[in-house]
Write a protein that holds these residues in place. Sequence first.
Motif, PDB file in Angstrom:
ATOM      1  N   LEU A  61      57.593  12.707  44.285  1.00  0.00           N
ATOM      2  CA  LEU A  61      56.468  11.794  44.480  1.00  0.00           C
ATOM      3  C   LEU A  61      56.017  11.815  45.928  1.00  0.00           C
ATOM      4  N   GLN A  62      54.761  11.406  46.148  1.00  0.00           N
ATOM      5  CA  GLN A  62      54.200  11.343  47.498  1.00  0.00           C
ATOM      6  C   GLN A  62      53.463  10.020  47.681  1.00  0.00           C
ATOM      7  N   LEU A  63      53.395   9.602  48.931  1.00  0.00           N
ATOM      8  CA  LEU A  63      52.645   8.389  49.269  1.00  0.00           C
ATOM      9  C   LEU A  63      51.305   8.809  49.844  1.00  0.00           C
ATOM     10  N   GLU A  75      47.723   1.922  49.622  1.00  0.00           N
ATOM     11  CA  GLU A  75      48.779   2.910  49.476  1.00  0.00           C
ATOM     12  C   GLU A  75      48.999   3.177  47.991  1.00  0.00           C
ATOM     13  N   VAL A  76      49.029   4.464  47.619  1.00  0.00           N
ATOM     14  CA  VAL A  76      49.144   4.859  46.209  1.00  0.00           C
ATOM     15  C   VAL A  76      50.271   5.871  46.084  1.00  0.00           C
ATOM     16  N   VAL A  77      51.136   5.674  45.066  1.00  0.00           N
ATOM     17  CA  VAL A  77      52.180   6.644  44.751  1.00  0.00           C
ATOM     18  C   VAL A  77      51.586   7.661  43.766  1.00  0.00           C
ATOM     19  N   CYS A  78      51.750   8.959  44.100  1.00  0.00           N
ATOM     20  CA  CYS A  78      51.142  10.011  43.273  1.00  0.00           C
ATOM     21  C   CYS A  78      52.141  11.147  43.099  1.00  0.00           C
ATOM     22  N   GLY A  79      52.219  11.669  41.859  1.00  0.00           N
ATOM     23  CA  GLY A  79      53.124  12.780  41.573  1.00  0.00           C
ATOM     24  C   GLY A  79      52.415  14.090  41.369  1.00  0.00           C
ATOM     25  N   ALA A  80      51.103  14.141  41.562  1.00  0.00           N
ATOM     26  CA  ALA A  80      50.340  15.380  41.321  1.00  0.00           C
ATOM     27  C   ALA A  80      50.643  16.402  42.406  1.00  0.00           C
ATOM     28  N   PRO A  81      50.870  17.651  42.027  1.00  0.00           N
ATOM     29  CA  PRO A  81      51.190  18.672  43.039  1.00  0.00           C
ATOM     30  C   PRO A  81      49.985  19.093  43.864  1.00  0.00           C
ATOM     31  N   ASN A  82      48.764  18.825  43.369  1.00  0.00           N
ATOM     32  CA  ASN A  82      47.588  19.328  44.079  1.00  0.00           C
ATOM     33  C   ASN A  82      46.898  18.269  44.932  1.00  0.00           C
ATOM     34  N   VAL A  83      47.518  17.100  45.135  1.00  0.00           N
ATOM     35  CA  VAL A  83      46.895  16.084  45.962  1.00  0.00           C
ATOM     36  C   VAL A  83      46.945  16.514  47.428  1.00  0.00           C
ATOM     37  N   GLY A  86      41.689  14.515  52.174  1.00  0.00           N
ATOM     38  CA  GLY A  86      40.258  14.803  52.067  1.00  0.00           C
ATOM     39  C   GLY A  86      39.738  14.792  50.642  1.00  0.00           C
ATOM     40  N   GLN A  87      40.643  14.793  49.656  1.00  0.00           N
ATOM     41  CA  GLN A  87      40.181  14.789  48.265  1.00  0.00           C
ATOM     42  C   GLN A  87      39.625  13.423  47.876  1.00  0.00           C
ATOM     43  N   ARG A  88      38.705  13.463  46.888  1.00  0.00           N
ATOM     44  CA  ARG A  88      38.050  12.227  46.480  1.00  0.00           C
ATOM     45  C   ARG A  88      38.273  11.977  44.987  1.00  0.00           C
ATOM     46  N   LYS A  89      38.868  10.815  44.674  1.00  0.00           N
ATOM     47  CA  LYS A  89      39.053  10.298  43.318  1.00  0.00           C
ATOM     48  C   LYS A  89      40.050   9.169  43.424  1.00  0.00           C
ATOM     49  N   TYR A  90      39.791   8.034  42.756  1.00  0.00           N
ATOM     50  CA  TYR A  90      40.657   6.885  42.945  1.00  0.00           C
ATOM     51  C   TYR A  90      40.420   5.872  41.851  1.00  0.00           C
ATOM     52  N   ALA A  91      41.442   5.112  41.484  1.00  0.00           N
ATOM     53  CA  ALA A  91      41.304   4.010  40.523  1.00  0.00           C
ATOM     54  C   ALA A  91      42.003   2.781  41.076  1.00  0.00           C
ATOM     55  N   LEU A  92      41.320   1.653  41.067  1.00  0.00           N
ATOM     56  CA  LEU A  92      41.856   0.392  41.569  1.00  0.00           C
ATOM     57  C   LEU A  92      42.582  -0.353  40.460  1.00  0.00           C
ATOM     58  N   PRO A  93      43.424  -1.330  40.809  1.00  0.00           N
ATOM     59  CA  PRO A  93      44.072  -2.147  39.784  1.00  0.00           C
ATOM     60  C   PRO A  93      43.014  -2.819  38.903  1.00  0.00           C
ATOM     61  N   GLY A  94      43.329  -2.903  37.604  1.00  0.00           N
ATOM     62  CA  GLY A  94      42.375  -3.478  36.650  1.00  0.00           C
ATOM     63  C   GLY A  94      41.531  -2.425  35.961  1.00  0.00           C
ATOM     64  N   ALA A 128      43.943  18.282  30.596  1.00  0.00           N
ATOM     65  CA  ALA A 128      44.745  18.651  31.767  1.00  0.00           C
ATOM     66  C   ALA A 128      45.374  17.405  32.399  1.00  0.00           C
ATOM     67  N   HIS A 129      46.667  17.506  32.671  1.00  0.00           N
ATOM     68  CA  HIS A 129      47.364  16.374  33.283  1.00  0.00           C
ATOM     69  C   HIS A 129      48.308  16.814  34.401  1.00  0.00           C
ATOM     70  N   GLU A 130      48.303  18.136  34.695  1.00  0.00           N
ATOM     71  CA  GLU A 130      49.229  18.628  35.724  1.00  0.00           C
ATOM     72  C   GLU A 130      48.803  18.213  37.119  1.00  0.00           C
ATOM     73  N   GLY A 131      47.506  18.026  37.341  1.00  0.00           N
ATOM     74  CA  GLY A 131      47.019  17.668  38.669  1.00  0.00           C
ATOM     75  C   GLY A 131      45.863  16.694  38.584  1.00  0.00           C
ATOM     76  N   ILE A 132      45.463  16.173  39.733  1.00  0.00           N
ATOM     77  CA  ILE A 132      44.364  15.213  39.756  1.00  0.00           C
ATOM     78  C   ILE A 132      43.024  15.943  39.684  1.00  0.00           C
TER      79      ILE A 132
END
Length: 798
Positions: A61-63, A75-83, A86-94, A128-132
């Motif tokens: 995992l990465q922070l 701060e978001v915990v992410c397990g994607a290998p391609n994060v 500079g990348q753009r994409k995000y989801a907020l709580p809710g 696809a679910h291997e990366g963001i």
Amino acid sequence: MQIPLSWLREYVDVDLPPHELAHRLTMAGVEVGEVTELGGWENCCVGEVLEVTPHPNADSLQLCRVNPGAGAEMEVVCGAPNVAVGQRKYALPGTHSGKHETLKAARIRGVVSEGMICSELELGLGDAHEGIVVLPDDAPLGMPLDDYLGDTILDLEITPNRLDCFSILGVAHEIGALTGKKVRVPESSYSEGGPPITEEANVSVADPDLCHRYTASLIQGLKIGPSPQWLQDRLTKAGLRPISNVVDVTNYVMLEFNQPLHAFDLDKMRDKTVIVRRAAPGETLETLDGAPRELNTEVLVIADSRDPIGLGGVIGGANSEIGANTTSVLLESATFNSYNNRRTADTFRLHTDASQRFEKGLRPELAPIALRRATQLIQQVAGGTIAQGIYDIYPDADIPKPKVSLTLRRLKQILGMDVTLEQVEDVFHSLEFETERTGDSSLAVAVPYWRSDVNIEEDLIEEVVRIIGYDNVPTTMLSTPIPHQQSAPMTELRWRVKESLATAGLQETISYPLVSLEDLEKVNYSAEEAMPLRVANPMSTESDYLRPTLLASLLNTLSYNEGHNEGPFRFFEQGRAFLPRPNQLPDEREVATGVVSGLRSEPSWLVDNGPLDFYDVKGMLSSALAYLGLTPSWETATAEEGPALHPGRSARIMCSGSQIGILGELHPTVLERFDLTHRPVTVFEIYLDNLLALPARSGRNFRSLTRYPSANRDVALVVGDDVPAGKVQEILNRHRLVDRVELFDVYAGENLEPGTKSLAFHVYFQAADRTLTAEEVSRTLEGLLRTLQRDVGATLRE
């Protein structure tokens, strides 16, 4: 066909609400089956990854420190290998994801994750679910994802004749005609910085009857890789899976212009040569799906100087496939013979997106237009240098394109409404058809390249009424009286016989009217007396003679079903038997044939089950004929009348003195020939021509119930063993005071004279206007016994 509205808007301004647009298209003949809204990502926005650091408690995992565009960084915990930063994409709580799951802030391995960086699967955009999913750099920070990626998908249910609507531009032309908007066709200009294409590759067409036009371009020095996100998004929304930039462009242009294309790795082609030809005997090709194909001389192939490298218009070969190391691409855009293409796809059971378009008939003018557009896009997404010029092999280029004529007289004759020539011209101009007046009330129309379905005057009339609107066609009275219905007695009888047999519990089957001579011999049909008519070009050796009887087909059906279940089996088929006549066409007879075997019902411990026999079928037929208003009688049949039947176990079916059919058990040798295991098998034939010739029947008549009771007597009669019980029953039923007669016992043996038998009947007496006395009943019975003694020699059994 899935049409994303965002893609459609690139070519035509769409200002109608999606459901109203769907209605307008449907009313114009392009049915929209479903309108799907893509989105529903509440509180999901475009964010930017500012920093990526390892998770302190998990190696996988990465922070990520994320800027949501509005508000404090999170701060978001992410397990994607391609994060990456500079990348753009995000989801907020809710957030509600594509699977309608609500996202909450959660502690993951000791660290609180305040949101999510999403994959395609989590957003419902794909599998696809291997990366963001990485958005373009110009995606506006903080913009809701519904506004940025949301879309509306029109799912079209296209009829085969509207090939143009298999493309985005084709649908855009429809919308432009319906709404009066101008359609914007994309530009396809590009710079040609390479050497002439003729110096780098050789292209020829050996069989122009199967390839009406072949065009090709060459791009060198390109780099194979993933497509840009915008290209992947459009393909995904249209229902296709992104593969690589070059392959994705060919699919993109196919959806855009409706022209299938194929890209070959030029370096894998022997002598850098393309020959469009028929396959040679014994040639094989491993296609892109990994299957080896054995070819024949009717298959059109794309070949290099020695071997096939693709099936023309169907699929490419694995030996010229675009791979990660490809740097030179020969791009093909062609027009193939639709009949040959369909036959090839059917032969190999290989129906692709390309073959489905080619087999419906594309116009040759489309090939170079789509080629230039795809060449431009490949250079845009994969780089490289485009060779100077293109190959364009078009033997029919000098043949002028025919125009379709239309007259107002024919238009009114078809539509029943008056339309002015100016209105007709406006319709065709909205569809971008070119028109030329050839008279005061006639036009010559040039059909554009994307409309291969408009070829005759009636096609033009259909276009006029579609655009004007079917609901605008006036309703008027017929100019002539409706003709009287012409009765068809045989057709009506066929349906009534089907209904009656089905009501009696039999199931209808349908088979081909062609049988083999071997099957006819199995049912003891003698071809020496009358040879059935043989078909000149039979489909197979098992179907080469017109059947003189339906029995062979039904017994094959019974044999097949016995191998799959235990029955009971109650089948019938109604159709024509072709009785041969010397030196003439066969005599066609309408017959209904049935076979019955197996247990009376499915096995059960609740009932004492026995096999269906002659008398069960006799009861079924009596019920079916009663449904037709007939009362049958039965007579002993001879062996010649039913050669497939068991001797002594068959009967003629009689009605009003005429034979209307035959009933009997199947002969044991016939059972063995068809490998039938259930015994007995009872069959029947009803001759519909004889049935139709019977005197007019009034059918079933209503008879009111009497208020007076009945009286019954049991009578046992001794008759000769050659006297049918039905004859005795008929004589008893003649008297006006006899309501009904039922046979309940037959005996032959001790205490009876040899050559005689005993028949026992319940005889019910009843009058409609009074209660019968015992004396009246006895007197009537005595009269009946005298009649029986006189007519059949019956005596009362002591």
